[in-house]
Design an enzyme around this catalytic site. Structure first.
Site, PDB file in Angstrom:
ATOM      1  N   ASN A  91       0.866  -1.187   0.000  1.00 23.76           N
ATOM      2  CA  ASN A  91       0.000   0.000   0.000  1.00 23.76           C
ATOM      3  C   ASN A  91       0.896   1.228   0.000  1.00 23.76           C
ATOM      4  OD1 ASN A  91      -1.910   1.993   0.371  1.00 23.76           O
ATOM      5  ND2 ASN A  91      -2.295   1.494   2.516  1.00 23.76           N
TER       6      ASN A  91
ATOM      7  N   LYS B 179       0.037   4.362  -0.312  1.00 22.49           N
ATOM      8  CA  LYS B 179      -0.568   5.558   0.281  1.00 22.49           C
ATOM      9  C   LYS B 179      -0.312   6.779  -0.620  1.00 22.49           C
ATOM     10  CE  LYS B 179      -0.194   3.349   4.745  1.00 22.49           C
ATOM     11  NZ  LYS B 179      -0.044   3.497   6.206  1.00 22.49           N
TER      12      LYS B 179
ATOM     13  N   HIS C 149      -9.547   0.875   5.096  1.00 26.34           N
ATOM     14  CA  HIS C 149      -8.256   1.057   5.750  1.00 26.34           C
ATOM     15  C   HIS C 149      -8.431   1.996   6.940  1.00 26.34           C
ATOM     16  CE1 HIS C 149      -4.094   2.335   6.397  1.00 26.34           C
ATOM     17  NE2 HIS C 149      -3.723   1.244   5.746  1.00 26.34           N
TER      18      HIS C 149
ATOM     19  N   GLU D 298      -6.869   4.448   8.017  1.00 24.61           N
ATOM     20  CA  GLU D 298      -6.739   5.876   7.729  1.00 24.61           C
ATOM     21  C   GLU D 298      -8.003   6.433   7.083  1.00 24.61           C
ATOM     22  OE1 GLU D 298      -1.954   5.297   7.199  1.00 24.61           O
ATOM     23  OE2 GLU D 298      -3.200   5.599   5.427  1.00 24.61           O
TER      24      GLU D 298
ATOM     25  N   GLU E  19      -5.257  -5.009  10.596  1.00 23.05           N
ATOM     26  CA  GLU E  19      -4.240  -3.995  10.858  1.00 23.05           C
ATOM     27  C   GLU E  19      -4.413  -3.438  12.262  1.00 23.05           C
ATOM     28  OE1 GLU E  19      -4.614  -0.837   7.983  1.00 23.05           O
ATOM     29  OE2 GLU E  19      -6.751  -0.637   8.388  1.00 23.05           O
TER      30      GLU E  19
ATOM     31  N   GLY F 185       2.750   2.728  11.013  1.00 18.17           N
ATOM     32  CA  GLY F 185       3.576   3.922  10.916  1.00 18.17           C
ATOM     33  C   GLY F 185       4.227   4.341  12.223  1.00 18.17           C
TER      34      GLY F 185
ATOM     35  N   SER G 118       3.119  -2.707  10.156  1.00 16.71           N
ATOM     36  CA  SER G 118       4.577  -2.504  10.115  1.00 16.71           C
ATOM     37  C   SER G 118       5.330  -3.795   9.798  1.00 16.71           C
ATOM     38  CB  SER G 118       5.073  -1.897  11.436  1.00 16.71           C
ATOM     39  OG  SER G 118       4.571  -0.600  11.613  1.00 16.71           O
TER      40      SER G 118
END
Length: 251
Positions: A9, A11, A96, A98, A168, A174, A214
Site C-alpha cells: 500500500n 498511500k 483502511h 486511515e 491492521e 507507521g 509494520s
C-alpha cells in the site's frame, strides 16, 4: 486452498517517475523467479493506468487504495468501480484505518464499497483492526467483531470467496511498533472463527487473512509462519523495491 498474498500500500507517496522506477526494479527482481505468492501493489490512482499497461506481463497485480460506493454521479474528486474496471484494475483496499479515521468511513459505507468493488470485478481487501486504547481496554476482540458483523457478515458466501481480509492493528501502523507473532496469530484466529461462525468451516479455511502492521524484512518470516496469517498488507516497506522483494521471498 487459500492464497498467500503480499500486498503493498503506497498511500500518498511517490511521483509518477519514482513509481515507474520502483516497479521496474521490482519486476526485474521477480523476473524468472518462481513464487507461490500473489503480489499486489495499491498505487495512487494517478499512476494506475500507466503502470497496469506497462507491466501487464509482470507478476505484479495493481489495485486502488479506495473506491466510491456509487457507480457514477456528481461526486467531485471521487473514483468509481466502473472507472477502475475500465483500466483493468484488479483489486481495491476498503476500510483502511486511515480512511476510517481521517474520512469518517463507517462500517455501513465500507459494506457499500465492498459491494461496489464486487459489482465491477474488483477484489476487495477489507481492512479491520483496533486502536491502542481499545487494545489497552481489552475491547479489541469486540471492535473487530463489530467491524466484521456490520460489513462482511452482510455478504453472501459467494461474495466472501472473492474477498480478502486484512487485519491492521492501528497502533502499529507507521509507529514502528509491531504486534508480536503471537498477538497477530491470536487476532487472525479470532477473525477466522468469526467467519466460521457465519459462513462455516470450509469458507473460513478458504479465506485469506493478511497481517498489516509494520511488516518489514526483519519480521516478515516470523509473522508469516503463523498458521492463520496468509501474507501481509505492507505499508512503508513496499515503497522500496529491495525491502518489498525480501518480504515477498520471506515465505
Amino acid at each position: 486452498m487459500r492464497k498467500t498474498i503480499i500486498a503493498g500500500n503506497w498511500k500518498m507517496y511517490k511521483t509518477m517517475q519514482e513509481a515507474d522506477e520502483t516497479i521496474a526494479l521490482l519486476a526485474e527482481k521477480l523476473k524468472g523467479k518462481a513464487t507461490e505468492n500473489t503480489i499486489y501493489i495499491a498505487t495512487p490512482f494517478l499512476f494506475l493506468d500507466r503502470l497496469i499497461q506497462k507491466y501487464k506481463s509482470s507478476s505484479i497485480h495493481f489495485g486502488a487504495q479506495n473506491i466510491n460506493e456509487h457507480t457514477d454521479g456528481a461526486y467531485t474528486g471521487e473514483i468509481s468501480g466502473k472507472m477502475l474496471e475500465s483500466i483493468n484494475c484488479e483489486f481495491v483496499l476498503i476500510g483502511h484505518s486511515e480512511r476510517r479515521e481521517y474520512y469518517n468511513e463507517s462500517n455501513a459505507t465500507i459494506y457499500l464499497k465492498i459491494k461496489a468493488a464486487l459489482q465491477h470485478n474488483l477484489q476487495p481487501i477489507f481492512c479491520c483492526g483496533e486502536r491502542l486504547e481499545e487494545r489497552n481496554n481489552n475491547t479489541h476482540f469486540e471492535t473487530i467483531q463489530q467491524q466484521i458483523e456490520e460489513s462482511i457478515y452482510l455478504l453472501t458466501e459467494e461474495e466472501l470467496q472473492l474477498t480478502v481480509i486484512a487485519y491492521e492493528p492501528v497502533w502499529a501502523i507507521g509507529t514502528g511498533l509491531t504486534a508480536s507473532p503471537e498477538q497477530a496469530q491470536e487476532i487472525h484466529q479470532h477473525i477466522r472463527s468469526l467467519i466460521e461462525n457465519k459462513f462455516g468451516k470450509v469458507a473460513a479455511d478458504a479465506c485469506s487473512i493478511l497481517y498489516g502492521g509494520s511488516v518489514k524484512p526483519s519480521n516478515a518470516k516470523t509473522l508469516f509462519s503463523q498458521p492463520d496469517i496468509d501474507g501481509g498488507l505492507v505499508g512503508g516497506a513496499s515503497l522500496n523495491a529491495e525491502d518489498f522483494y525480501q518480504i515477498i521471498t520471506a515465505i
